[in-house]
Write a protein that holds these residues in place. Structure first.
Motif, PDB file in Angstrom:
ATOM      1  N   GLY A 222       0.817  -1.204   0.000  1.00 16.19           N
ATOM      2  CA  GLY A 222       0.000   0.000   0.000  1.00 16.19           C
ATOM      3  C   GLY A 222       0.847   1.249   0.000  1.00 16.19           C
ATOM      4  N   PHE A 223       0.267   2.316  -0.526  1.00 18.38           N
ATOM      5  CA  PHE A 223       0.979   3.572  -0.706  1.00 18.38           C
ATOM      6  C   PHE A 223       0.256   4.691   0.037  1.00 18.38           C
ATOM      7  CE2 PHE A 223       1.642   0.709  -4.177  1.00 18.38           C
ATOM      8  CZ  PHE A 223       2.993   0.781  -4.435  1.00 18.38           C
ATOM      9  N   CYS A 224       1.012   5.468   0.834  1.00 16.73           N
ATOM     10  CA  CYS A 224       0.435   6.589   1.612  1.00 16.73           C
ATOM     11  C   CYS A 224      -0.654   6.049   2.548  1.00 16.73           C
ATOM     12  CB  CYS A 224      -0.077   7.686   0.684  1.00 16.73           C
ATOM     13  SG  CYS A 224       1.181   8.379  -0.403  1.00 16.73           S
ATOM     14  N   PHE A 225      -1.908   6.473   2.356  1.00 14.60           N
ATOM     15  CA  PHE A 225      -3.005   5.946   3.162  1.00 14.60           C
ATOM     16  C   PHE A 225      -3.059   4.425   3.052  1.00 14.60           C
ATOM     17  CE2 PHE A 225      -7.578   4.681   3.029  1.00 14.60           C
ATOM     18  CZ  PHE A 225      -7.857   4.835   4.382  1.00 14.60           C
ATOM     19  N   GLY A 226      -2.812   3.906   1.854  1.00 16.77           N
ATOM     20  CA  GLY A 226      -2.795   2.458   1.677  1.00 16.77           C
ATOM     21  C   GLY A 226      -1.688   1.786   2.460  1.00 16.77           C
ATOM     22  N   GLY A 227      -0.582   2.510   2.681  1.00 13.91           N
ATOM     23  CA  GLY A 227       0.489   1.969   3.509  1.00 13.91           C
ATOM     24  C   GLY A 227       0.034   1.763   4.946  1.00 13.91           C
ATOM     25  N   LEU A 228      -0.723   2.724   5.462  1.00 15.91           N
ATOM     26  CA  LEU A 228      -1.318   2.564   6.790  1.00 15.91           C
ATOM     27  C   LEU A 228      -2.268   1.370   6.808  1.00 15.91           C
ATOM     28  CD1 LEU A 228      -2.044   3.755   9.676  1.00 15.91           C
ATOM     29  CD2 LEU A 228      -3.907   4.926   8.501  1.00 15.91           C
ATOM     30  N   CYS A 229      -3.052   1.226   5.739  1.00 12.37           N
ATOM     31  CA  CYS A 229      -4.037   0.152   5.683  1.00 12.37           C
ATOM     32  C   CYS A 229      -3.394  -1.226   5.766  1.00 12.37           C
ATOM     33  CB  CYS A 229      -4.860   0.271   4.404  1.00 12.37           C
ATOM     34  SG  CYS A 229      -5.978   1.692   4.360  1.00 12.37           S
ATOM     35  N   VAL A 230      -2.309  -1.436   5.032  1.00 11.29           N
ATOM     36  CA  VAL A 230      -1.700  -2.771   5.073  1.00 11.29           C
ATOM     37  C   VAL A 230      -1.047  -3.037   6.423  1.00 11.29           C
ATOM     38  CG1 VAL A 230      -1.413  -2.816   2.575  1.00 11.29           C
ATOM     39  CG2 VAL A 230       0.498  -2.082   3.991  1.00 11.29           C
ATOM     40  N   LEU A 231      -0.517  -2.003   7.074  1.00 12.45           N
ATOM     41  CA  LEU A 231       0.020  -2.201   8.424  1.00 12.45           C
ATOM     42  C   LEU A 231      -1.092  -2.563   9.391  1.00 12.45           C
ATOM     43  CD1 LEU A 231       2.621   0.711   8.689  1.00 12.45           C
ATOM     44  CD2 LEU A 231       3.064  -1.706   8.233  1.00 12.45           C
ATOM     45  N   ASP A 232      -2.265  -1.935   9.220  1.00 11.91           N
ATOM     46  CA  ASP A 232      -3.391  -2.267  10.087  1.00 11.91           C
ATOM     47  C   ASP A 232      -3.908  -3.676   9.816  1.00 11.91           C
ATOM     48  OD1 ASP A 232      -3.241   0.132  11.383  1.00 11.91           O
ATOM     49  OD2 ASP A 232      -5.199   0.888  10.734  1.00 11.91           O
ATOM     50  N   LEU A 233      -3.847  -4.123   8.567  1.00  9.35           N
ATOM     51  CA  LEU A 233      -4.215  -5.509   8.272  1.00  9.35           C
ATOM     52  C   LEU A 233      -3.298  -6.481   9.010  1.00  9.35           C
ATOM     53  CD1 LEU A 233      -4.948  -5.335   4.442  1.00  9.35           C
ATOM     54  CD2 LEU A 233      -6.602  -5.911   6.226  1.00  9.35           C
ATOM     55  N   ALA A 234      -2.009  -6.184   8.998  1.00 12.56           N
ATOM     56  CA  ALA A 234      -1.071  -7.042   9.723  1.00 12.56           C
ATOM     57  C   ALA A 234      -1.351  -6.991  11.219  1.00 12.56           C
ATOM     58  CB  ALA A 234       0.361  -6.610   9.434  1.00 12.56           C
ATOM     59  N   ARG A 235      -1.531  -5.775  11.745  1.00 11.65           N
ATOM     60  CA  ARG A 235      -1.792  -5.619  13.183  1.00 11.65           C
ATOM     61  C   ARG A 235      -3.008  -6.422  13.628  1.00 11.65           C
ATOM     62  NH1 ARG A 235      -0.428   0.353  12.139  1.00 11.65           N
ATOM     63  NH2 ARG A 235       1.364   0.796  13.505  1.00 11.65           N
TER      64      ARG A 235
END
Length: 244
Positions: free
Chosen positions: A118-131
């Motif tokens: 994910g990129f920018c906001f999407g980068g946050l999203c993929v980290l939250d998926l992992a979390r």
């Protein structure tokens, strides 16, 4: 190589979404990489990244998180949607869970072989998926926001995590980077960080050119990050690189 784009339109809670599957029609079943967008919504930039992933032997899905109506409303509409999710991370988590579940249930997808970038906001999203403990092989965040949800419930995390970060990114200052390291190490997550000096936010985006806002494309950082992603995905899926 024959790249084929296939619409994966779907509805969630009465909202229509337009995800796109990108694959090489000349190869058989392949691992899937979900590509999460930034504040602009589902975009051609995602499709370009997805197409590049097919060169490594993967298929990719350009994910739609906002829905067709929001993305069609332009930048004001998508910015409002992103801001709403940043203010309500629980709602974001619910949307991510539903979108992930829908896409991994698609007949073209092997749910046991899925990663996400994910990129920018999407980068946050993929980290939250992992979390949240979703069973992904790996997630990679490019110039993403790094802070965890305020009411994050610890889950067992099995996904490998890669963070690509511009050290001069004003939206993820050094203290956020240190906090992320402490968070992920404290949770026993298999994580790594590539930080690029003299590099701002949105370094992967060729259109990024607003130094006053801390947004600037970096050819060198983008090239290095993309090359490192290839190795990371190969490791995450437990296979050698298939680039050609």
């Amino acid at each position: 190589m024959a790249v084929l784009n296939t619409s994966l339109r779907h509805a969630i809670d009465g909202v229509q979404f337009d995800a796109v599957l990108v694959r090489d029609d000349t190869v058989g079943p392949a691992p899937t990489v979900l590509v999460f967008h930034g504040m602009e919504g589902r975009s051609d930039a995602q499709l370009q990244f997805a197409t590049r992933l097919t060169e490594w032997g993967y298929q990719a899905i350009a994910v739609d998180l906002f829905g067709e109506a929001v993305s069609g409303g332009g930048i004001d509409s998508t910015t409002a949607a992103m801001t709403g999710y940043l203010d309500d991370r629980a709602a974001l988590g619910e949307r991510l869970t539903k979108v992930l579940g829908t896409l991994t249930a698609a007949p073209q997808v092997d749910a046991g072989r899925v990663a996400a970038i994910g990129f920018c906001f999407g980068g946050l999203c993929v980290l939250d998926l992992a979390r949240a403990g979703h069973p992904l092989a790996g997630v990679a965040s490019f110039h993403g926001l790094l802070t965890p949800p305020p009411d994050d419930t610890p889950h067992i995390v099995t996904a490998k995590v890669m963070v690509f970060h511009g050290w001069d990114d004003p939206y993820a200052p050094p203290e956020d980077v240190v906090a992320l390291g402490r968070e992920f190490s404290g949770r026993g997550i298999d994580w790594q960080l590539h930080a690029y000096g003299n590099t701002m936010h949105a370094f992967m985006a060729p259109w990024a050119d607003d130094v006053d806002r801390g947004i600037l494309h970096s050819e060198s950082a983008a090239r290095r990050a993309w090359a490192s992603l290839e190795s990371f995905l190969g490791e995450s899926f437990g296979q050698e690189s298939t680039a050609h």
